[in-house]
Design a protein around this motif. Sequence first.
Motif, PDB file in Angstrom:
ATOM      1  N   ALA A  56       0.816  -1.180  -0.049  1.00  0.00           N
ATOM      2  CA  ALA A  56       0.014   0.026  -0.105  1.00  0.00           C
ATOM      3  C   ALA A  56       0.839   1.288   0.026  1.00  0.00           C
ATOM      4  O   ALA A  56       2.122   1.453   0.668  1.00  0.00           O
ATOM      5  CB  ALA A  56      -1.095   0.008   1.200  1.00  0.00           C
ATOM      6  N   PHE A  57       0.327   2.253  -0.568  1.00  0.00           N
ATOM      7  CA  PHE A  57       1.233   3.562  -0.660  1.00  0.00           C
ATOM      8  C   PHE A  57       0.332   4.556  -0.997  1.00  0.00           C
ATOM      9  O   PHE A  57      -0.864   4.794  -1.603  1.00  0.00           O
ATOM     10  CB  PHE A  57       2.211   3.357  -1.762  1.00  0.00           C
ATOM     11  CG  PHE A  57       1.811   3.086  -2.995  1.00  0.00           C
ATOM     12  CD1 PHE A  57       1.578   4.055  -4.054  1.00  0.00           C
ATOM     13  CD2 PHE A  57       1.743   1.698  -3.218  1.00  0.00           C
ATOM     14  CE1 PHE A  57       1.288   3.801  -5.330  1.00  0.00           C
ATOM     15  CE2 PHE A  57       1.255   1.207  -4.974  1.00  0.00           C
ATOM     16  CZ  PHE A  57       1.086   2.240  -5.762  1.00  0.00           C
ATOM     17  N   VAL A  58       0.656   5.881  -1.069  1.00  0.00           N
ATOM     18  CA  VAL A  58       0.053   6.836  -1.396  1.00  0.00           C
ATOM     19  C   VAL A  58       0.552   7.328  -3.003  1.00  0.00           C
ATOM     20  O   VAL A  58       1.735   7.350  -3.282  1.00  0.00           O
ATOM     21  CB  VAL A  58       0.296   8.499  -0.775  1.00  0.00           C
ATOM     22  CG1 VAL A  58      -0.354   9.752  -1.144  1.00  0.00           C
ATOM     23  CG2 VAL A  58       0.013   8.111   0.614  1.00  0.00           C
ATOM     24  N   ASN A  59      -0.462   7.126  -3.911  1.00  0.00           N
ATOM     25  CA  ASN A  59      -0.099   7.438  -5.180  1.00  0.00           C
ATOM     26  C   ASN A  59       0.307   8.890  -5.578  1.00  0.00           C
ATOM     27  O   ASN A  59      -0.440  10.025  -5.293  1.00  0.00           O
ATOM     28  CB  ASN A  59      -1.589   7.005  -6.012  1.00  0.00           C
ATOM     29  CG  ASN A  59      -1.252   7.193  -7.660  1.00  0.00           C
ATOM     30  OD1 ASN A  59      -0.078   6.751  -8.060  1.00  0.00           O
ATOM     31  ND2 ASN A  59      -1.944   7.807  -8.317  1.00  0.00           N
ATOM     32  N   ALA A  60       1.444   9.104  -5.975  1.00  0.00           N
ATOM     33  CA  ALA A  60       1.911  10.484  -6.447  1.00  0.00           C
ATOM     34  C   ALA A  60       1.953  10.780  -8.038  1.00  0.00           C
ATOM     35  O   ALA A  60       2.346  11.722  -8.262  1.00  0.00           O
ATOM     36  CB  ALA A  60       3.335  10.671  -5.631  1.00  0.00           C
ATOM     37  N   ALA A  61       1.386   9.672  -8.659  1.00  0.00           N
ATOM     38  CA  ALA A  61       1.708   9.912 -10.131  1.00  0.00           C
ATOM     39  C   ALA A  61       0.632  11.049 -10.320  1.00  0.00           C
ATOM     40  O   ALA A  61      -0.801  11.008 -10.052  1.00  0.00           O
ATOM     41  CB  ALA A  61       1.409   8.581 -10.589  1.00  0.00           C
ATOM     42  N   HIS A  62       0.726  11.663 -11.571  1.00  0.00           N
ATOM     43  CA  HIS A  62      -0.108  12.706 -11.780  1.00  0.00           C
ATOM     44  C   HIS A  62      -1.381  12.072 -12.694  1.00  0.00           C
ATOM     45  O   HIS A  62      -1.194  10.893 -13.314  1.00  0.00           O
ATOM     46  CB  HIS A  62       0.667  13.535 -12.994  1.00  0.00           C
ATOM     47  CG  HIS A  62       1.564  14.300 -12.504  1.00  0.00           C
ATOM     48  ND1 HIS A  62       1.299  15.655 -12.068  1.00  0.00           N
ATOM     49  CD2 HIS A  62       3.053  14.193 -12.458  1.00  0.00           C
ATOM     50  CE1 HIS A  62       2.550  16.005 -11.669  1.00  0.00           C
ATOM     51  NE2 HIS A  62       3.475  15.304 -11.707  1.00  0.00           N
ATOM     52  N   VAL A  75      -4.740   6.598  -1.593  1.00  0.00           N
ATOM     53  CA  VAL A  75      -4.250   5.394  -0.899  1.00  0.00           C
ATOM     54  C   VAL A  75      -4.401   4.193  -1.931  1.00  0.00           C
ATOM     55  O   VAL A  75      -5.355   3.962  -2.397  1.00  0.00           O
ATOM     56  CB  VAL A  75      -4.665   4.918   0.483  1.00  0.00           C
ATOM     57  CG1 VAL A  75      -4.316   3.449   0.875  1.00  0.00           C
ATOM     58  CG2 VAL A  75      -4.351   5.676   1.535  1.00  0.00           C
ATOM     59  N   THR A  76      -3.432   3.428  -2.536  1.00  0.00           N
ATOM     60  CA  THR A  76      -3.271   2.732  -3.475  1.00  0.00           C
ATOM     61  C   THR A  76      -2.426   1.535  -3.030  1.00  0.00           C
ATOM     62  O   THR A  76      -1.599   1.420  -2.505  1.00  0.00           O
ATOM     63  CB  THR A  76      -2.599   3.333  -4.777  1.00  0.00           C
ATOM     64  OG1 THR A  76      -3.350   4.462  -5.006  1.00  0.00           O
ATOM     65  CG2 THR A  76      -2.806   2.577  -6.130  1.00  0.00           C
ATOM     66  N   THR A  77      -2.977   0.292  -3.996  1.00  0.00           N
ATOM     67  CA  THR A  77      -2.138  -0.902  -3.482  1.00  0.00           C
ATOM     68  C   THR A  77      -1.570  -1.476  -5.009  1.00  0.00           C
ATOM     69  O   THR A  77      -2.044  -1.244  -6.090  1.00  0.00           O
ATOM     70  CB  THR A  77      -3.045  -1.977  -2.889  1.00  0.00           C
ATOM     71  OG1 THR A  77      -4.279  -2.347  -4.022  1.00  0.00           O
ATOM     72  CG2 THR A  77      -3.201  -1.519  -1.634  1.00  0.00           C
ATOM     73  N   VAL A  78      -0.739  -1.993  -4.932  1.00  0.00           N
ATOM     74  CA  VAL A  78      -0.126  -2.895  -6.019  1.00  0.00           C
ATOM     75  C   VAL A  78       0.355  -4.096  -5.600  1.00  0.00           C
ATOM     76  O   VAL A  78       0.956  -4.225  -4.610  1.00  0.00           O
ATOM     77  CB  VAL A  78       0.908  -2.170  -6.973  1.00  0.00           C
ATOM     78  CG1 VAL A  78       2.348  -1.894  -6.133  1.00  0.00           C
ATOM     79  CG2 VAL A  78       1.199  -2.846  -8.188  1.00  0.00           C
ATOM     80  N   PRO A  79       0.521  -5.310  -6.319  1.00  0.00           N
ATOM     81  CA  PRO A  79       0.991  -6.572  -5.915  1.00  0.00           C
ATOM     82  C   PRO A  79       2.647  -6.327  -5.778  1.00  0.00           C
ATOM     83  O   PRO A  79       3.148  -5.967  -6.605  1.00  0.00           O
ATOM     84  CB  PRO A  79       0.778  -7.561  -7.039  1.00  0.00           C
ATOM     85  CG  PRO A  79      -0.414  -7.057  -7.772  1.00  0.00           C
ATOM     86  CD  PRO A  79      -0.401  -5.615  -7.551  1.00  0.00           C
TER      87      PRO A  79
END
Length: 340
Positions: free
Chosen positions: A59-65, A72-76
Motif C-alpha cells: 500500500a502507498f500514496v499514489n503520487a503519479a499525475h 491510498v493505492t495498492t499494487v502486488p
Amino acid sequence: MSTARRLLILGIAVLLLAGLGTGFVLHAASRAADRNKPRAGGPAVAAGTVSLTRTGQVAFVNAAHGPYRGRVTTVPAGAPGGTRTASTLDCARFYAAAGTGVCLRSGLGVLARTGKAVITDAALHTRRTFPLAGVPSRARVSPSGRLAAWTVFVGGESYGAAFFSTRTSILDTRTWHLLPNLEDFAITLAGQPYHAVDTNIWGVTFASDDDTFYATLATAGKTHLVKGSITRRTLTDTGVQNVECPSLSPDGTRVAFKKRVLAGASLWHEYVLDLRTLRQTPLAEHRSVDDQATWLDNDTLAYALPTQGDTTSTDLWTVPADGTGTPHLLLPGASSPAPL
C-alpha cells in the motif's frame, strides 16, 4: 477630493483586487488541473477496492499525475509495475499494519479547517478522526495494528530548516486513549533526568509488544535515538547520536535511520544500526534521503526520493539492508509505502 471621485477610485480598486483574486484562483486551479492530468508513460491506475488484509500487496500514496493522485493505492508486491488499484481515501501520509490504517490529511489553508489523523479499518472506512496540530510529517502503526503514531510540524517546514518544531502523538486504537505529545514523557539522557524547552521528538517506530518504541529526540543541536515505553511514559537515551527517523526491522534487531552527513545542511544518508552491537552499516544509497524508511522485509528497505525533473512528485526506491547491492526503483510516483 470630492465624494464622487473617492467612490470612483474605491470602485476601481475593488475591481482590480477582484481581478487579481480571480487570477490567483484560476492560476491555482490550472496548476491543480495540470497535477491531476495523467502523464504519458505514467503507471496504469484504476479505481477499485483496497483491503489492508489482502496479503502480498504494497500500500502507498499514489503520487503519479492523474485523477487518483494522493489516493491510498495498492499494487502486488511481486508485480510493482502492474496496474495500481486506487481507493477513495486521500492522504498526505499513510501507513498500515494488521488491518489498521493511519491517514494524515493536510488542512485546506490558513483560514480553513486543520488537518486530521484518520484511523481506518481494513476496508479504509473511517473509525475515528483526530485534529492535527500542524503539517503531516510521519505516520506509523504497530505490528499488531493496535497503536498508531504520527508526527506533525508545528513550526518550520522541514527537518532541514534552521528552526522547526514537531509534535508526536500515540493513539491506542482499542481504548482510543491519545497521548497527544511525547514531550510530556520523562526523559533520561546520558543517564540523567533531562528537560529542555528545545526538545523535539519525531519518527516513532514500534516494537511487537505494543509498549516499546524508538524515536528521535533532538535537543541542544544534537539528535539521539531514544527507546520509549508507553506504560511507563519514559524516553531513555540509547547512547547513539545523529539518528533521525528510525525504523525498526520486522525481527526487532536493527534500526534503519537517516544520518546527517554534513553539519548544518539538509543532507542525509541511510544507515542500519545493529541494536545489540551498536554497529552502524552505511547503505548503498548515496543520494540524500529525507524520509522514514520502511522495511519491506528483514532484508530490504524502501524510501521516497524526489522525482527527477518533477519537484511535485516522489518515487519509491529500495536498497538491501546489509549495505550491499545498488538502489532499485520500486514504484515511480509514490510515497508512504506499507507492506501488507
